[in-house]
Design a protein around this motif. Structure first.
Motif, PDB file in Angstrom:
ATOM      1  N   HIS A   1       5.177   4.641  -8.414  1.00  0.00           N
ATOM      2  CA  HIS A   1       4.931   3.716  -8.808  1.00  0.00           C
ATOM      3  C   HIS A   1       2.966   3.243  -8.339  1.00  0.00           C
ATOM      4  N   ILE A   2       2.686   4.432  -7.471  1.00  0.00           N
ATOM      5  CA  ILE A   2       1.709   4.737  -7.369  1.00  0.00           C
ATOM      6  C   ILE A   2       0.582   4.901  -8.237  1.00  0.00           C
ATOM      7  N   ASP A   3      -0.710   4.459  -8.470  1.00  0.00           N
ATOM      8  CA  ASP A   3      -1.436   4.352  -9.132  1.00  0.00           C
ATOM      9  C   ASP A   3      -2.596   4.981  -9.280  1.00  0.00           C
ATOM     10  N   GLY A   4      -2.772   4.632  -7.719  1.00  0.00           N
ATOM     11  CA  GLY A   4      -4.541   4.788  -7.030  1.00  0.00           C
ATOM     12  C   GLY A   4      -5.070   3.952  -7.724  1.00  0.00           C
ATOM     13  N   ASP A   5      -4.503   2.745  -7.943  1.00  0.00           N
ATOM     14  CA  ASP A   5      -5.235   1.739  -8.183  1.00  0.00           C
ATOM     15  C   ASP A   5      -4.599   0.215  -7.751  1.00  0.00           C
ATOM     16  N   ARG A   6      -3.746  -0.478  -8.674  1.00  0.00           N
ATOM     17  CA  ARG A   6      -2.720  -1.437  -8.324  1.00  0.00           C
ATOM     18  C   ARG A   6      -1.876  -0.640  -6.838  1.00  0.00           C
ATOM     19  N   VAL A   7      -1.192  -0.009  -7.127  1.00  0.00           N
ATOM     20  CA  VAL A   7      -0.555   0.549  -5.883  1.00  0.00           C
ATOM     21  C   VAL A   7      -1.545   1.787  -5.221  1.00  0.00           C
ATOM     22  N   GLN A   8      -1.742   2.173  -3.755  1.00  0.00           N
ATOM     23  CA  GLN A   8      -2.684   3.155  -3.611  1.00  0.00           C
ATOM     24  C   GLN A   8      -1.754   4.136  -2.626  1.00  0.00           C
ATOM     25  N   PHE A   9      -2.005   4.966  -2.356  1.00  0.00           N
ATOM     26  CA  PHE A   9      -0.860   5.461  -1.312  1.00  0.00           C
ATOM     27  C   PHE A   9      -2.123   5.836  -0.339  1.00  0.00           C
TER      28      PHE A   9
END
Lengths: 390, 390
Positions: free
Chosen positions: B228-236
């Motif tokens: 789910h990590i996309d660097g935008d909506r979901v950032q880690f």
């Protein structure tokens, strides 16, 4: 002196702390539990008032104190960490009831003794499982006397009260005069125990091999052992219990014990010899102390030397093997050794301060020490000083 | 009464046993070490003579006693079992130097106390990691007072002296008046922490999610988080340390804390609130004690309810969040609670005998108890009686 030692045992309130992986004595595998149970029985026979701290299904002379109904290896739901700690606490919370504590449960109970007004403490070091536990033995060396189970299995940083070889009851093993026609491997599957070498030796020497072992390293078994099992030249019997073991050992030509790391003691060696069966073993660790070269077996440096020695096994006098156990590795001799160690521990109370030489060994890098470590964990990135506690 | 409590602290020779996974205080993750360090500092400030048993790289007011140079989680070569035991032994071997011992190092030190003439002992139960350790808390209940870190995290088989909520220094967190536009998840990757639910909620609510966490369950991370990590909506963001955490929390719309098992306390909840950020959390465990529903956050029973509550987070008064921490979850309040608990422990010396009702709970099957267990080991095949020690 012998009389004094005997007097010391009479009425001695002795606590023996056994491991709780298995009952004491164990129905199958469980060498530490076996030794703890044998010591309990032997000391009770000599007049000591013995309390054995063990699993609830242990059966020995004297009384058993248990916090866990069966061995933690007998029930996957029993947490060894929790019950090991409660088992140890159960001893130390009532330590004042005893004149002497004999610890057979590895290093951790030593850390409990540091904060306890418990009586003199004797610890049999049945084996150093990995380098870091040396730190615990060093830190607690002022609180417990240590016994080694062979001269070979001693760490140069520790003082030892005695070498207390394990012993067995020769009468529990049936002497077989005539050499059999197969080699036997007995133990657990772990590369260090050299089952793969036993297979290689048997195949090259053209004799059958019977393997009786409990699984430990399952990948090792799957990749290096299982492919060779054919039910004929290489037979796998699973774990064999008391009676079957006696027969399996007695009817063999020899016990192969080509370990790849120094053996600490090796109970199966003396069990085989009690049956009259000689040893074909690696020249390392305790073996030179147990096997009389050319009399009760052969010690080899290589697989080739072992292969070459196989035919000569049949020429050895099997009575000599039996006699070796009776004179040196019987239960009675083991109890003699511990009785002497107990007397000295009671006399001295606490170990003397270590020499500068011992201390220096504790400060040296002990990670690479050629001990019989069963595990090889990573080394700390930095030097870690060993606590110097009185 | 308050004066008496204060007098008790003045000159009190207090030993605090911290965990040794990380230094006290920890540079990043390490909630138990953080609390231990905070208590040490707080008690020293109130006149106690504090000795903190912790790692050698710990820095606190008062003196540090260490057997290990750094946290065992900071160096893969440091054996946590060996150094944990030596660390505990180091306290109990000199227990006579102290008037009171405050154990923050889980259950095992209790088993050491059973055989020690140590002074009164208070143990904060920071969490029950698995059912079998209840046996240890039961067995040693006669030797140590227990504190819970929320009313919810209490086992019915145990008597507790007090609930001692954790506290933080509100001044270490910057209050941000204006709600941000993203949700934040802070903690460690483990299904029970509900990172996957935080992702689901953020996506459905159409707001960004920033995740700052340390790896624990790597398979969970790889299968349920990473995709789910996309660097935008979901950032880690990885693990964030002190300064970055402050900023990350303060600028958020809300902290999502949709755990799947009861939270024991939840330090991040009060850290977020100290920054003015409200909580969107699961209605279970400690959350109803920490979050004032509709004032400092919303408690939800389902993902759908949480999604529906997201817009309302911006309507909450962020000053109320900050005030909640200042009045109830500050360091000073935590120290007040422990000071009162210490006074009572010193007064009583040892816990009273448990009621028949408590004992009955100890004999009931505690494997299925709805506690905040982090591990689910197999259950023993047989009933195992809990030791009844005085």
């Amino acid at each position: 002196m012998a009389d004094q030692t005997a007097n010391r045992l009479n009425g001695l309130r002795l606590a023996i702390l056994a491991p709780i992986s298995w009952p004491s004595p164990p129905p199958g595998y469980g060498p530490w539990e076996q030794v703890a149970a044998d010591i309990a029985a032997g000391m009770a026979a000599r007049g000591a008032e013995v309390t054995l701290f063990a699993t609830g299904n242990s059966r020995v002379a004297g009384s058993v104190e248990a916090v866990v109904p069966v061995g933690v290896n007998e029930d996957a739901g029993l947490n060894g960490d929790v019950y090991g700690a409660l088992h140890t606490a159960n001893l130390f919370r009532q330590a004042g009831r005893f004149d002497l504590i004999h610890n057979n449960f590895d290093w951790k109970p030593l850390t409990y003794a540091m904060g306890s007004a418990a009586p003199p403490l004797l610890t049999t070091i049945h084996g150093f499982s990995s380098p870091p536990i040396l730190a615990a033995y060093y830190a607690c060396a002022g609180r417990s006397f240590y016994c080694s189970i062979s001269d070979a299995d001693r760490d140069p940083g520790l003082d030892y009260l005695a070498t207390t070889y394990n012993g067995i009851d020769p009468h529990a093993f049936t002497f077989v005069e005539k050499p059999g026609d197969y080699l036997v491997f007995l133990g657990r599957f772990h590369p260090e125990k050299g089952t793969h070498l036993a297979i290689e030796i048997a195949k090259k020497a053209g004799v059958r091999l019977k393997i009786a072992a409990i699984p430990q390293d399952r990948e090792y078994f799957a990749t290096q052992i299982e492919p060779h099992i054919d039910g004929d030249r290489v037979q796998f019997l699973g774990e064999v219990r008391r009676e079957a073991r006696n027969e399996l050992l007695g009817n063999a030509l020899g016990l192969v014990h080509m370990t790849t790391r120094p053996e600490r003691f090796g109970l199966t060696l003396i069990e085989a010899m009690a049956c009259g069966t000689p040893i074909l073993g690696a020249r390392m660790g305790s073996l030179p102390e147990i096997v009389v070269e050319g009399v009760t077996g052969f010690l080899c440096d290589t697989v080739e030397a072992a292969v070459a020695a196989v035919p000569a096994l049949a020429t050895l006098d099997r009575h000599a093997c039996r006699a070796r156990v009776e004179t040196t590795f019987s239960l009675e001799r083991m109890i003699d050794r511990y009785a002497a160690a107990y007397a000295e521990a009671l006399e001295r109370g606490l170990p003397a301060a270590p020499s500068a030489e011992r201390l220096a060994w504790r400060d040296r890098d002990y990670w690479e020490r050629p001990m019989a470590f069963t595990e090889s964990p990573p080394k700390p990135a930095r030097a870690v000083a060993t606590p110097r506690w009185p």
